[in-house]
Design a protein around this motif. Structure first.
Motif, mmCIF file in Angstrom:
data_model
loop_
_atom_site.group_PDB
_atom_site.id
_atom_site.type_symbol
_atom_site.label_atom_id
_atom_site.label_comp_id
_atom_site.label_asym_id
_atom_site.label_seq_id
_atom_site.Cartn_x
_atom_site.Cartn_y
_atom_site.Cartn_z
ATOM 1 N N LEU A 1 82.742 50.029 13.196
ATOM 2 C CA LEU A 1 83.770 50.400 13.523
ATOM 3 C C LEU A 1 83.733 51.649 14.231
ATOM 4 C CD1 LEU A 1 86.875 49.990 13.113
ATOM 5 C CD2 LEU A 1 86.766 51.340 11.001
ATOM 6 N N TRP A 2 84.322 51.902 15.242
ATOM 7 C CA TRP A 2 84.695 52.925 16.184
ATOM 8 C C TRP A 2 85.955 53.734 16.113
ATOM 9 C CZ3 TRP A 2 80.538 55.227 18.457
ATOM 10 C CH2 TRP A 2 79.019 54.370 18.505
ATOM 11 N N ILE A 3 86.156 54.942 15.703
ATOM 12 C CA ILE A 3 87.312 55.655 15.876
ATOM 13 C C ILE A 3 87.498 56.499 17.042
ATOM 14 C CG2 ILE A 3 88.582 57.423 14.359
ATOM 15 C CD1 ILE A 3 86.769 56.676 12.308
ATOM 16 N N TRP A 4 88.273 56.040 17.959
ATOM 17 C CA TRP A 4 88.520 56.900 19.190
ATOM 18 C C TRP A 4 89.625 57.933 19.046
ATOM 19 C CZ3 TRP A 4 86.358 55.307 23.946
ATOM 20 C CH2 TRP A 4 85.443 54.048 23.821
ATOM 21 N N LYS A 5 89.424 59.111 19.358
ATOM 22 C CA LYS A 5 90.329 60.318 18.983
ATOM 23 C C LYS A 5 90.651 60.877 20.153
ATOM 24 C CE LYS A 5 88.367 62.469 15.172
ATOM 25 N NZ LYS A 5 87.371 63.242 14.461
ATOM 26 N N ALA A 6 91.829 61.492 20.050
ATOM 27 C CA ALA A 6 92.446 62.306 21.123
ATOM 28 C C ALA A 6 92.745 63.602 20.570
ATOM 29 C CB ALA A 6 93.768 61.605 21.896
ATOM 30 N N TYR A 7 92.133 64.674 21.023
ATOM 31 C CA TYR A 7 92.155 66.158 20.574
ATOM 32 C C TYR A 7 93.181 67.016 21.605
ATOM 33 C CZ TYR A 7 90.916 70.399 18.335
ATOM 34 O OH TYR A 7 90.910 71.846 17.609
ATOM 35 N N ASP A 8 93.964 67.468 21.145
ATOM 36 C CA ASP A 8 94.830 68.559 22.143
ATOM 37 C C ASP A 8 94.205 69.919 22.118
ATOM 38 O OD1 ASP A 8 96.528 69.901 23.595
ATOM 39 O OD2 ASP A 8 98.328 69.533 22.027
ATOM 40 N N ARG A 9 93.590 70.262 23.034
ATOM 41 C CA ARG A 9 93.101 71.704 23.000
ATOM 42 C C ARG A 9 93.960 72.953 22.757
ATOM 43 N NH1 ARG A 9 88.906 73.061 28.150
ATOM 44 N NH2 ARG A 9 88.103 71.173 27.475
ATOM 45 N N ASN A 10 95.022 72.809 23.523
ATOM 46 C CA ASN A 10 96.176 73.862 23.490
ATOM 47 C C ASN A 10 96.507 74.125 22.204
ATOM 48 O OD1 ASN A 10 95.612 73.874 26.364
ATOM 49 N ND2 ASN A 10 97.687 73.500 26.863
ATOM 50 N N THR A 11 96.774 73.347 21.253
ATOM 51 C CA THR A 11 97.182 73.334 20.038
ATOM 52 C C THR A 11 96.331 73.015 18.986
ATOM 53 O OG1 THR A 11 98.186 71.037 19.898
ATOM 54 C CG2 THR A 11 99.691 72.609 20.797
ATOM 55 N N ASN A 12 95.276 72.642 19.380
ATOM 56 C CA ASN A 12 94.135 72.754 18.231
ATOM 57 C C ASN A 12 94.526 71.411 17.199
ATOM 58 O OD1 ASN A 12 92.531 74.548 19.471
ATOM 59 N ND2 ASN A 12 93.514 76.057 18.429
ATOM 60 N N ARG A 13 95.120 70.344 17.746
ATOM 61 C CA ARG A 13 95.371 69.164 16.976
ATOM 62 C C ARG A 13 94.830 67.915 17.212
ATOM 63 N NH1 ARG A 13 101.492 68.763 16.844
ATOM 64 N NH2 ARG A 13 101.440 68.707 19.058
ATOM 65 N N LEU A 14 94.731 67.105 16.190
ATOM 66 C CA LEU A 14 94.122 65.851 16.345
ATOM 67 C C LEU A 14 95.559 64.860 16.648
ATOM 68 C CD1 LEU A 14 91.647 63.965 16.476
ATOM 69 C CD2 LEU A 14 92.245 63.586 14.124
ATOM 70 N N ILE A 15 95.895 64.457 18.044
ATOM 71 C CA ILE A 15 96.979 63.972 18.250
ATOM 72 C C ILE A 15 97.312 62.634 18.071
ATOM 73 C CG2 ILE A 15 97.857 66.010 19.495
ATOM 74 C CD1 ILE A 15 97.426 64.144 21.883
ATOM 75 N N ASP A 16 95.940 61.784 18.179
ATOM 76 C CA ASP A 16 96.186 60.244 18.060
ATOM 77 C C ASP A 16 94.829 59.877 17.697
ATOM 78 O OD1 ASP A 16 97.191 57.768 17.729
ATOM 79 O OD2 ASP A 16 98.325 57.935 19.810
ATOM 80 N N ARG A 17 94.784 58.338 17.574
ATOM 81 C CA ARG A 17 93.432 57.905 17.194
ATOM 82 C C ARG A 17 93.718 56.559 17.127
ATOM 83 N NH1 ARG A 17 95.472 59.917 12.825
ATOM 84 N NH2 ARG A 17 96.255 58.712 10.941
ATOM 85 N N GLU A 18 92.367 55.621 17.558
ATOM 86 C CA GLU A 18 92.605 54.124 17.482
ATOM 87 C C GLU A 18 91.299 53.629 17.033
ATOM 88 O OE1 GLU A 18 94.066 50.329 17.710
ATOM 89 O OE2 GLU A 18 95.077 52.357 18.648
ATOM 90 N N LEU A 19 91.427 52.679 16.168
ATOM 91 C CA LEU A 19 90.145 52.134 15.482
ATOM 92 C C LEU A 19 89.835 50.686 15.990
ATOM 93 C CD1 LEU A 19 91.075 54.125 13.368
ATOM 94 C CD2 LEU A 19 90.348 52.664 11.605
ATOM 95 N N GLY A 20 88.641 50.458 16.191
ATOM 96 C CA GLY A 20 88.370 49.265 16.684
ATOM 97 C C GLY A 20 86.614 49.177 17.200
ATOM 98 N N ASN A 21 86.598 48.444 18.298
ATOM 99 C CA ASN A 21 85.134 48.386 18.936
ATOM 100 C C ASN A 21 85.048 49.672 19.922
ATOM 101 O OD1 ASN A 21 84.493 45.986 17.531
ATOM 102 N ND2 ASN A 21 85.607 44.561 19.117
ATOM 103 N N ARG A 22 83.733 49.604 20.481
ATOM 104 C CA ARG A 22 83.651 50.790 21.434
ATOM 105 C C ARG A 22 83.671 50.000 22.641
ATOM 106 N NH1 ARG A 22 78.063 53.978 22.418
ATOM 107 N NH2 ARG A 22 79.082 56.297 22.980
ATOM 108 N N ASP A 23 84.952 49.614 23.088
ATOM 109 C CA ASP A 23 85.132 48.902 24.378
ATOM 110 C C ASP A 23 86.484 49.336 25.087
ATOM 111 O OD1 ASP A 23 87.102 47.841 22.660
ATOM 112 O OD2 ASP A 23 86.221 45.907 22.667
ATOM 113 N N SER A 24 86.601 49.016 26.249
ATOM 114 C CA SER A 24 87.751 49.262 26.973
ATOM 115 C C SER A 24 89.013 48.860 26.193
ATOM 116 C CB SER A 24 87.666 48.776 28.361
ATOM 117 O OG SER A 24 86.485 49.149 29.182
#
Length: 243
Positions: free
Chosen positions: A116-139
């Motif tokens: 299971l791959w956890i794709w993560k989005a991190y906002d550098r300006n606010t130092n926050r984890l803003i979103d994520r998606e769980l699934g395969n390591r694919d497009s």
């Protein structure tokens, strides 16, 4: 009579004998016929113990270890953690995010072959984890995350050279795409914190995740109490209940 019905709040109630088990005075509402006692028995474990469970879970202990420590079942611990995680599910509302770092974290469900791959989005300006998606390591999995990130008005995406990033971010002409490991240091640190604070994510561990739902809820707790906020809020709630 000063009592009122706990169901309909009507004050027209009458005495209705005594409880068999504890001998309490029973009452009956003349409006809705609900029977009750004024001496309610508080069932279940106290709230401070449930908060203690989540504090320990957010500090690297496994559910089985917490269950042994608090002398309750592992299923009970799971239920408490799930309930509080649902109440504090952390995904910030979209706003402007100038620089967003993207990365994928490897995990598995029950067996290492069940990846299971956890794709993560991190906002550098606010130092926050803003979103994520769980699934395969694919497009396909990354695409779901990027569609939601369109609402954030991102100016720059920073990623490594994994192929799906190049394929999909080339379709986002409004945002620049910087491909280098030197610009994903913050999210790599986030991944390290993720593995440090939660037992199922440890590199070498006997603790395993058994459902995709709990992985997502654990990520919510990580975002709420370890990355975007602080666990002190839980600790203070617990101390207030014990005082």
């Amino acid at each position: 009579m000063s009592h009122q019905c706990p169901r309909c709040h009507n004050t027209k109630i009458i005495k209705n004998g005594f409880g068999f088990a504890r001998g309490q005075q029973r009452f009956k509402c003349k409006h809705c016929n609900y029977q009750f006692t004024t001496d309610k028995i508080e069932r279940g474990k106290p709230m401070w113990m449930k908060l203690e469970t989540v504090i320990l879970y957010c500090s690297g202990m496994s559910m089985n270890s917490i269950a042994k420590l608090l002398n309750v079942s592992a299923q009970t611990i799971l239920n408490w953690i799930r309930a509080l995680a649902l109440e504090n599910y952390e995904k910030p509302e979209p706003c402007e995010a100038v620089v967003v770092e993207l990365d994928e974290l490897w995990h598995f469900i029950e067996f290492k072959k069940n990846k299971l791959w956890i794709w993560k989005a991190y906002d550098r300006n606010t130092n926050r984890l803003i979103d994520r998606e769980l699934g395969n390591r694919d497009s396909e999995t990354l695409k779901k995350l990027l569609i939601r990130l369109l609402k954030w008005d991102v100016t720059v995406y920073c990623t490594d050279d994994w192929k799906p990033y190049q394929e999909l971010l080339s379709q986002h002409p409004d945002a620049d795409h910087v491909i280098t490991k030197s610009e994903t240091i913050a999210i790599e640190r986030n991944n390290s914190d993720n593995r440090h604070w939660f037992a199922p994510f440890h590199r070498k561990t006997k603790v395993v995740s058994k459902s995709k739902e709990m992985v997502d809820l654990t990520m919510g707790l990580f975002a709420k109490f370890r990355e975007n906020g602080t666990i002190n809020s839980l600790i203070n709630q617990r101390l207030t209940l014990l005082s």
